[in-house]
Scaffold this active site. Structure first.
Site, PDB file in Angstrom:
ATOM      1  N   HIS A 102       0.869  -1.170   0.000  1.00 45.83           N
ATOM      2  CA  HIS A 102       0.000   0.000   0.000  1.00 45.83           C
ATOM      3  C   HIS A 102       0.913   1.229   0.000  1.00 45.83           C
ATOM      4  O   HIS A 102       2.027   1.183   0.524  1.00 45.83           O
ATOM      5  CB  HIS A 102      -0.856   0.086   1.264  1.00 45.83           C
ATOM      6  CG  HIS A 102      -1.792  -1.057   1.478  1.00 45.83           C
ATOM      7  ND1 HIS A 102      -1.399  -2.251   2.039  1.00 45.83           N
ATOM      8  CD2 HIS A 102      -3.121  -1.177   1.246  1.00 45.83           C
ATOM      9  CE1 HIS A 102      -2.433  -3.065   2.138  1.00 45.83           C
ATOM     10  NE2 HIS A 102      -3.499  -2.437   1.651  1.00 45.83           N
ATOM     11  N   ASP A 105       2.270   2.101   3.338  1.00 46.20           N
ATOM     12  CA  ASP A 105       3.191   1.123   3.927  1.00 46.20           C
ATOM     13  C   ASP A 105       4.632   1.561   3.724  1.00 46.20           C
ATOM     14  O   ASP A 105       5.469   1.446   4.617  1.00 46.20           O
ATOM     15  CB  ASP A 105       3.074  -0.258   3.252  1.00 46.20           C
ATOM     16  CG  ASP A 105       1.721  -0.876   3.382  1.00 46.20           C
ATOM     17  OD1 ASP A 105       1.050  -0.616   4.392  1.00 46.20           O
ATOM     18  OD2 ASP A 105       1.331  -1.630   2.470  1.00 46.20           O
ATOM     19  N   GLU A 269      -8.887 -13.673  -1.253  1.00 45.88           N
ATOM     20  CA  GLU A 269      -8.176 -13.972  -0.011  1.00 45.88           C
ATOM     21  C   GLU A 269      -8.867 -15.113   0.726  1.00 45.88           C
ATOM     22  O   GLU A 269     -10.079 -15.084   0.934  1.00 45.88           O
ATOM     23  CB  GLU A 269      -8.097 -12.752   0.899  1.00 45.88           C
ATOM     24  CG  GLU A 269      -7.386 -13.051   2.195  1.00 45.88           C
ATOM     25  CD  GLU A 269      -7.116 -11.841   3.054  1.00 45.88           C
ATOM     26  OE1 GLU A 269      -7.291 -11.934   4.288  1.00 45.88           O
ATOM     27  OE2 GLU A 269      -6.718 -10.796   2.503  1.00 45.88           O
ATOM     28  N   ASP A 310      -5.454 -13.665   9.431  1.00 47.52           N
ATOM     29  CA  ASP A 310      -4.337 -13.559   8.474  1.00 47.52           C
ATOM     30  C   ASP A 310      -3.147 -14.443   8.853  1.00 47.52           C
ATOM     31  O   ASP A 310      -2.015 -13.971   8.981  1.00 47.52           O
ATOM     32  CB  ASP A 310      -3.869 -12.102   8.352  1.00 47.52           C
ATOM     33  CG  ASP A 310      -4.793 -11.259   7.508  1.00 47.52           C
ATOM     34  OD1 ASP A 310      -5.521 -11.824   6.672  1.00 47.52           O
ATOM     35  OD2 ASP A 310      -4.807 -10.024   7.681  1.00 47.52           O
ATOM     36  N   ASP A 340      -0.373 -12.500   2.138  1.00 49.18           N
ATOM     37  CA  ASP A 340      -1.034 -11.499   2.976  1.00 49.18           C
ATOM     38  C   ASP A 340      -1.281 -12.135   4.339  1.00 49.18           C
ATOM     39  O   ASP A 340      -2.412 -12.392   4.740  1.00 49.18           O
ATOM     40  CB  ASP A 340      -2.342 -11.065   2.318  1.00 49.18           C
ATOM     41  CG  ASP A 340      -3.017  -9.932   3.062  1.00 49.18           C
ATOM     42  OD1 ASP A 340      -2.439  -9.429   4.036  1.00 49.18           O
ATOM     43  OD2 ASP A 340      -4.140  -9.557   2.678  1.00 49.18           O
TER      44      ASP A 340
END
Length: 440
Positions: A102, A105, A269, A310, A340
């Site tokens: 991102h 980030d 995901e 996650d 991720d």
């Protein structure tokens, strides 16, 4: 480009299934050639910058537990550069060909958008040099439109047009830097594109605004020559109570409703599928059936917890089923398997970062090999083909090709077919076959 080493762990090598070395691959050999392509090219592993190099082990009940030596310093841009040096050292040592980020980030957010953009430009120049020096490529970029308080009520779906405009400016810049770094995809995750209560929400207007935002992104990508694949990453809830990209099926409906289906595919995901009440394989199959399977965020949730944990996925059965669907769909194209996933709160050693990714990469590599073997044997596929064989000829083919009517089918049943004979789906037999393939 030579810089100080941030990890004492050596480069991770493939040593085979018999290896007892915890810092070696047992199933993932990047150089292994399968049908003219290496495993590295088939699997296209990517490292998520936000978890691996911005995650600190924090949770809602306590602050971070993970402290990295490269995080010290007064100037945030200088710290960001050193952090990136550490990240690219890790990418090389773990043999990951790609990374993802991102915008916030990699570069610190400034007091103004102009300052944030300047910070980003400095870090992107550093990342571009590191990519050239290491050969690591950018799988995809994206913008963080959910962390800053300005986005507490959404970004593209925010009731304030000022916030919509700010988000548009931020994505414009994120698209530019993704193009600058050679990103092969661009992801939209609607972290706060949803609602907490319908008492203060105009749902249709918010969805209209979200569609307008995505059309603007498509238009700008064309304007700057970005040819990468746009991806939607569905999630049903968290952080909002209800998110508009609930799952792949609702995402397809949204894209088709607003004429966006030609421009987007899905970044699926595993943990988000679980939160939506689906299996990972289900979401892959729904996307593949629509020709919209794009990429994978490789993680897992905890079956005993109801939130997005996650975790690194080492469930070979789940991954083999997913790989079966991915391979039958023809693969992921420009997408890949992006980790991720984050270390558990007590896993505070730099070495833990290697153990986590080794486990994930080995599990996916093993699942890939098992799925290929199952498809080569053909038993499962042949069973499915036989189960639907009545649609391959006669009135069944007429049904599929649009030549049958209610009247013609009624006449067939009354005059020739009579009562259907139930046929077993043989689920237990098929599960046993799968188990034999996994453990045979």
């Amino acid at each position: 480009m030579k810089s100080k080493s941030h990890f004492t762990v050596p480069a991770i090598r493939y040593e085979g299934p018999g290896s007892a070395n915890p810092l070696a691959f047992r199933h993932y050999d990047p150089a292994e050639v399968v049908e003219g392509r290496t495993l590295k090219e088939h699997l296209r592993f990517s490292i998520a910058y936000w978890h691996s190099f911005r995650g600190v082990g924090a949770d809602p009940f306590g602050p971070g537990t993970i402290v990295r030596p490269w995080e010290s310093g007064q100037d945030p841009v200088t710290v960001a550069k050193v952090r990136m040096d550490a990240a690219f050292e890790f990418f090389q040592k773990i043999q990951a060909p790609f990374w993802c980020f991102h915008d916030r980030d990699i570069a610190p957010e400034g007091r103004t958008l102009a300052e944030s953009n300047r910070n980003l430009d400095r870090i992107v120049a550093h990342a571009k040099a590191l990519q050239k020096a290491t050969g690591v490529k950018l799988l995809w970029g994206t913008a963080n439109l959910f962390s800053n308080p300005r986005y507490m009520c959404g970004a593209a779906t925010n009731p304030d047009a000022h916030v919509f405009a700010y988000a548009a400016a931020q994505v414009k810049k994120a698209l530019e830097v993704t193009l600058e770094l050679g990103g092969q995809n661009y992801v939209f995750w609607g972290g706060r594109e949803g609602y907490e209560t319908l008492l203060n929400t105009d749902l249709k207007r918010e969805q209209d605004h979200l569609a307008r935002f995505l059309h603007l992104a498509v238009d700008y990508a064309k304007a700057i020559g970005f040819k990468g694949q746009f991806l939607i990453e569905p999630k049903p809830k968290e952080p909002t109570k209800h998110q508009y990209d609930f799952d792949v099926a609702s995402g397809i409906a949204f894209l088709r409703t607003y004429g966006l289906e030609k421009h987007f595919k899905f970044n699926i995901e595993t943990n988000h599928a679980t939160l939506a009440g689906h299996s990972f394989q289900h979401e892959i199959e729904v996307a593949a059936a629509a020709g919209m399977l794009g990429s994978i965020d490789a993680n897992a949730g905890d079956q005993l917890l109801g939130w997005d944990t996650d975790q690194f996925n080492t469930d070979v059965r789940e991954l083999t089923l997913a790989m079966l669907s991915i391979l039958k769909a023809g693969g992921l194209g420009t997408g890949g398997f992006n980790f991720d996933a984050k270390l558990r709160r007590p896993s505070i050693d730099p070495e833990d970062l290697f153990h986590a990714h080794i486990g994930g990469m080995d599990a996916y590599a093993l699942a890939f090999k098992l799925a290929r073997r199952i498809l080569a044997e053909g038993t499962l596929e042949e069973f499915v083909r036989a189960r639907y064989a009545s649609f391959d000829a006669g009135f069944g083919r007429d049904i599929e090709q649009g030549r049958a009517t209610f009247q013609s089918l009624e006449k067939l049943v009354l005059t020739k077919l009579g009562e259907p004979k139930p046929r077993s789906g043989k689920q237990e037999y098929l599960e046993n076959l799968l188990m034999s393939s996994l453990h045979g």
